[in-house]
Design an enzyme around this catalytic site. Sequence first.
Site, PDB file in Angstrom:
ATOM      1  N   ASP A 282      28.975  11.338 -39.119  1.00 46.43           N
ATOM      2  CA  ASP A 282      29.096   9.905 -38.891  1.00 46.43           C
ATOM      3  C   ASP A 282      30.194   9.284 -39.763  1.00 46.43           C
ATOM      4  O   ASP A 282      30.240   9.538 -40.971  1.00 46.43           O
ATOM      5  CB  ASP A 282      27.747   9.253 -39.233  1.00 46.43           C
ATOM      6  CG  ASP A 282      27.634   7.822 -38.767  1.00 46.43           C
ATOM      7  OD1 ASP A 282      27.687   7.579 -37.564  1.00 46.43           O
ATOM      8  OD2 ASP A 282      27.485   6.936 -39.643  1.00 46.43           O
ATOM      9  N   HIS A 411      26.301   6.533 -27.798  1.00 49.56           N
ATOM     10  CA  HIS A 411      25.256   5.534 -28.034  1.00 49.56           C
ATOM     11  C   HIS A 411      25.809   4.230 -28.588  1.00 49.56           C
ATOM     12  O   HIS A 411      25.034   3.319 -28.866  1.00 49.56           O
ATOM     13  CB  HIS A 411      24.239   6.119 -29.018  1.00 49.56           C
ATOM     14  CG  HIS A 411      24.849   6.366 -30.359  1.00 49.56           C
ATOM     15  ND1 HIS A 411      25.838   7.310 -30.555  1.00 49.56           N
ATOM     16  CD2 HIS A 411      24.651   5.773 -31.560  1.00 49.56           C
ATOM     17  CE1 HIS A 411      26.206   7.286 -31.821  1.00 49.56           C
ATOM     18  NE2 HIS A 411      25.506   6.353 -32.458  1.00 49.56           N
TER      19      HIS A 411
HETATM   20  O1  ISL Z   1      34.620   0.968 -36.408  1.00 47.60           O
HETATM   21  C1  ISL Z   1      33.881   0.310 -35.740  1.00 47.60           C
HETATM   22  C2  ISL Z   1      34.260  -1.006 -35.341  1.00 47.60           C
HETATM   23  O2  ISL Z   1      35.423  -0.936 -34.573  1.00 47.60           O
HETATM   24  C3  ISL Z   1      32.605   0.786 -35.220  1.00 47.60           C
HETATM   25  O3  ISL Z   1      32.876   1.334 -33.978  1.00 47.60           O
HETATM   26  C4  ISL Z   1      31.966   1.785 -36.134  1.00 47.60           C
HETATM   27  O4  ISL Z   1      32.894   2.486 -36.843  1.00 47.60           O
HETATM   28  C5  ISL Z   1      31.206   2.762 -35.376  1.00 47.60           C
HETATM   29  O5  ISL Z   1      30.267   2.029 -34.682  1.00 47.60           O
HETATM   30  C6  ISL Z   1      30.541   3.760 -36.310  1.00 47.60           C
HETATM   31  O6  ISL Z   1      29.457   4.304 -35.671  1.00 47.60           O
HETATM   32  C7  ISL Z   1      28.594   5.150 -36.350  1.00 47.60           C
HETATM   33  O7  ISL Z   1      28.191   4.671 -37.601  1.00 47.60           O
HETATM   34  C8  ISL Z   1      27.411   3.481 -37.617  1.00 47.60           C
HETATM   35  C9  ISL Z   1      26.268   3.493 -36.610  1.00 47.60           C
HETATM   36  O8  ISL Z   1      25.772   2.202 -36.447  1.00 47.60           O
HETATM   37  C10 ISL Z   1      26.707   4.016 -35.269  1.00 47.60           C
HETATM   38  O9  ISL Z   1      25.627   4.111 -34.377  1.00 47.60           O
HETATM   39  C11 ISL Z   1      27.353   5.350 -35.512  1.00 47.60           C
HETATM   40  O10 ISL Z   1      27.701   6.013 -34.320  1.00 47.60           O
HETATM   41  C12 ISL Z   1      26.866   3.357 -38.998  1.00 47.60           C
HETATM   42  O11 ISL Z   1      26.193   4.520 -39.358  1.00 47.60           O
END
Ligand code: ISL
Length: 631
Positions: A282, A411
């Site tokens: 992540d 997701h």
């Molecule tokens: O960068 C972003 C804004 O443009 C977001 O897309 C973000 O970086 C992205 O959503 C990261 O996602 C991941 O980490 C998050 C979590 O909420 C997401 O579900 C996961 O996929 C924090 O852990």
Amino acid sequence: MTTWTMKSKLKDIYRHPVGHDIIAKILLQVGRSPKWLTNPVVGNLSLQSIQTLTRGKLNQAFFQKVLNLLNGEQAIPRKDDGSMLPAWWKEAVFYQIYPRSFQDSNGDGIGDLPGIIDRLDYLQELGITAVWLSPIYDSPNDDMGYDIRNYQKIMAEFGTMADFDRLRDGLHARGMKLIMDLVVNHTSDEHPWFQKALADPSGPFGQYYFLRPGQPDTPPNNWTSFFSGSAWRWFPEQQLWGLHLFSPKQMDLNWSYPPVRDAVCHMVNWWLDRGVDGFRLDVINYIAKNPGLPAGDPLIGQLMGFTGVEEYFYGRHLHEYLRELQERSFTPHHAFSVGETPGIGMQMSKLLTGDYRHELDMVFDFDVLETPGHVRWDDYRYDLNYLRDYLADYQDHYGSHYWQALFIENHDNPRMISKANPDPQYRIAIAKLLAVIELTLRGTPFIFQGQELGRVNAQFHNIRDFQDVESINKYHELLAAGQTEQAALAVLLAGSRDHARTPMPWDTTPHGGFTTGTPWLAGDDDYRQYNAYSEMANPRSVWSTYRHLIKLRQANPVLVYGATDTVDRRRNAWSYIRRDDDHQPIQVLINLSARQKRMTIPAGGSLLYRNYPAHDGRFKAYEARVYRLPE
Ligand code: ISL
Ligand code: CA
């Protein structure tokens, strides 16, 4: 060693991997094509002259940030030399499960591990060979499991460690690999590490996070959170600020502190010893915050929508931390890694994934998700010509040392069919067209649950229909900025992550058979028509297309490792041939639009797949065909 300065020219900067991706990103944000740079007048502009031309709107501070990024990276990606290493993960077809919404087994409305176990035969039937599980660890669910309280415990609602072991064994018994979600940029504020850090900031856990003394109304810097507002949370009792790039309950870990890296490696090894085959990491490119946490440039903040990103999306110590994790955990276990890397483009991704660099195996590049000039919250039609250009660029330029992660949904994003064309008459054709693209290119396909059924965005009617922290914060931010409730709702309807998180539809019973209770996130009645049971019984369904194409890919190595030659790139058309030295080539032909299109059918080709019943003449709306060519 090259030193980049204000005298450096745009065309030279574009040749530097970081420069290339930064320029490409800026052009994407402002809705321009990179072709613009091939104009010699433009290419020969120096940063200095750009500053003058923009009348100082792009100021010295802005350019200094760009120069820091350029000068921080001396490596150049290795060129294609035809030496491609085979690997199981290059041949795999991945399926992403969002456990909360996949299958509930006990009627509490929440998907769980026993529910997934019940559906393993379904995945096998579809042809899936590897599963990525979104987080299943103990969590207070402020961000649905991406806020972890205990890395070595299963979330109570999802089941037990014994359930996990059964799930792992069930997958392995069916020849499927299992990768887990590794969320180590941050932990929940309820994680014992953070609790101990707060309780004793000068003690052994004090440096696990970014805790800073200060005054209640002046955060340590201007960084903003991806989930609205400042990235700093004030802890009044301790008189400390804590950094959170995501929700205030997701505290960022301080990777510059060696015990944090030890603890992460230890935990990763614990899971790998338990038989996990790898991880999806992540926001892994955010782990290395630049020393001193320098303020973000306001201009970059404006352009990107978030302030501070340039100080952590490709931090100075990122490669070092990734190599350490690789060496201490992944390599000794022969484990696989795919990084989630927002903001990283094609050239920078090479430096994170080269097969000679020992960092990651692959990354997800999110530029595929939005067309130039658009962000996820915009209500707009995604032009499939962009998808073609984006993917063809990778097929042409990624080369033999790197391997693309192919995906169009996950997701965190609305459904691609709804973005491309929400008109229901095209739903099935587009769903199948997307399957053709994802399953016939070089790279590893990641199918997000429900994609194989042709799922579209949900019918939400009210702010109360949403569960996602990002959506709810966004809504309130919009209201605070003076928008009407209706306008704010429209923004959520375009971009909410909840569209991807509604219950998986299995059959025509209430809630699509997902639960006998009340689902944690309400879906709509789309499941009556589009559900696994009905589609599996129908040879012309989206599901049957996915199954057919997955089998086709598995039976034809040319679809995995073969080169991709683009042969038609007219507007709204795409045709490419996959070829290698050992097999008959395979040609794909696609009409990217709702209008009929004349396409040239290959002479002597035998049809392997088409998303319409047989007919003559022009390609129909979103028609896609696959042919095997004579040698
Ligand atoms: O960068 C972003 C804004 O443009 C977001 O897309 C973000 O970086 C992205 O959503 C990261 O996602 C991941 O980490 C998050 C979590 O909420 C997401 O579900 C996961 O996929 C924090 O852990
Ligand atoms: Ca349950």
